[in-house]
Design an enzyme around this catalytic site. Structure first.
Site, PDB file in Angstrom:
ATOM      1  N   CYS A 195      45.310 -14.555   3.157  1.00  0.00           N
ATOM      2  CA  CYS A 195      45.492 -15.872   2.539  1.00  0.00           C
ATOM      3  C   CYS A 195      44.257 -16.710   2.811  1.00  0.00           C
ATOM      4  CB  CYS A 195      46.740 -16.534   3.125  1.00  0.00           C
ATOM      5  SG  CYS A 195      47.105 -18.160   2.440  1.00  0.00           S
TER       6      CYS A 195
ATOM      7  N   HIS B 221      53.655 -20.185  -1.960  1.00  0.00           N
ATOM      8  CA  HIS B 221      52.929 -21.408  -1.581  1.00  0.00           C
ATOM      9  C   HIS B 221      53.576 -22.644  -2.209  1.00  0.00           C
ATOM     10  CE1 HIS B 221      49.486 -20.464   0.871  1.00  0.00           C
ATOM     11  NE2 HIS B 221      49.109 -19.477   0.060  1.00  0.00           N
TER      12      HIS B 221
ATOM     13  N   HIS C   4      52.981 -14.194  -3.767  1.00  0.00           N
ATOM     14  CA  HIS C   4      52.320 -14.948  -2.704  1.00  0.00           C
ATOM     15  C   HIS C   4      52.055 -16.394  -3.139  1.00  0.00           C
ATOM     16  CE1 HIS C   4      49.277 -15.164   0.692  1.00  0.00           C
ATOM     17  NE2 HIS C   4      48.892 -16.179  -0.068  1.00  0.00           N
ATOM     18  N   GLU C   5      51.507 -16.561  -4.335  1.00  0.00           N
ATOM     19  CA  GLU C   5      51.170 -17.911  -4.799  1.00  0.00           C
ATOM     20  C   GLU C   5      52.421 -18.732  -5.098  1.00  0.00           C
ATOM     21  OE1 GLU C   5      48.257 -18.830  -4.177  1.00  0.00           O
ATOM     22  OE2 GLU C   5      47.451 -16.815  -3.915  1.00  0.00           O
TER      23      GLU C   5
END
EC number: 3.5.1.88
Length: 183
Positions: free
Chosen positions: A90, A136, A132-133
């Site tokens: 990351c 976030h 993953h994004e």
């Protein structure tokens, strides 16, 4: 269009659920461009708006042909039952990467910077990036998804990381020490 500072672990914006985008204007398109420029400059494969200190549901990513894409107000699903193991890093935890299991394939739906509907099918690295994004945007970091033993090792590595004792939780990471420049 410009390269911005990337927020590091410890910045509260990374633990906040981002707000949906309601206005699709020139300012939003400028933010998308800045996300893309910053992601490319840092050598990443994805970057979410909270990583730039902006609590909006937007991220950029590199697709399978190395082109930059973006999703606004993304929703993921369905996920494949097949899982993949792989190293994940990351830009907000520079220099660190850990093994993490994620679904092999995912469908993402959202909007582009003009408000038009967009659908992205991801497998392999793109699937990992989309998940993953989107995490976030929900205030979740990949280290939150690690198994207990790996998370212990991650916490130790974070405490020992040069950037973890910085007075400001934001630093320009260019290029990212793990990924180098570009992909």
């Amino acid at each position: 269009m410009s390269v911005r500072d990337i927020r590091l672990l410890g910045d509260p914006v990374l633990r906040t659920v981002a707000d949906p985008v309601a206005t699709f204007d020139r300012e939003l398109r400028r933010l998308v461009d800045d996300l893309a420029d910053t992601m490319r400059d840092a050598g990443g494969v994805g970057l979410a708006a909270p990583q730039l200190g902006v609590s909006l549901r937007i991220f950029t990513y590199l697709d399978d042909s190395d082109e930059v894409g973006h999703l606004i107000n993304p929703v993921l699903g369905p996920f494949s039952e097949e899982m993949m193991d792989g190293e994940e890093g990351c830009l907000s935890l520079p220099g660190l990467a850990f093994d993490l299991r994620r679904p092999e394939r995912v469908l993402a739906v959202g909007q582009n910077s003009h408000g038009d509907p967009v659908t992205v099918e991801g497998s392999g690295i793109l699937s990992r990036c989309l998940q993953h994004e989107t995490d976030h945007l929900d205030g979740i970091l990949f280290i939150d998804r690690l198994d207990k033993e790996t998370k212990r090792a991650a916490m130790k590595a974070i405490r020992e990381a040069e950037w973890s004792n910085e007075p400001k939780p934001a630093v320009k990471v260019s290029p990212h020490p793990l990924f180098g420049r570009g992909r």
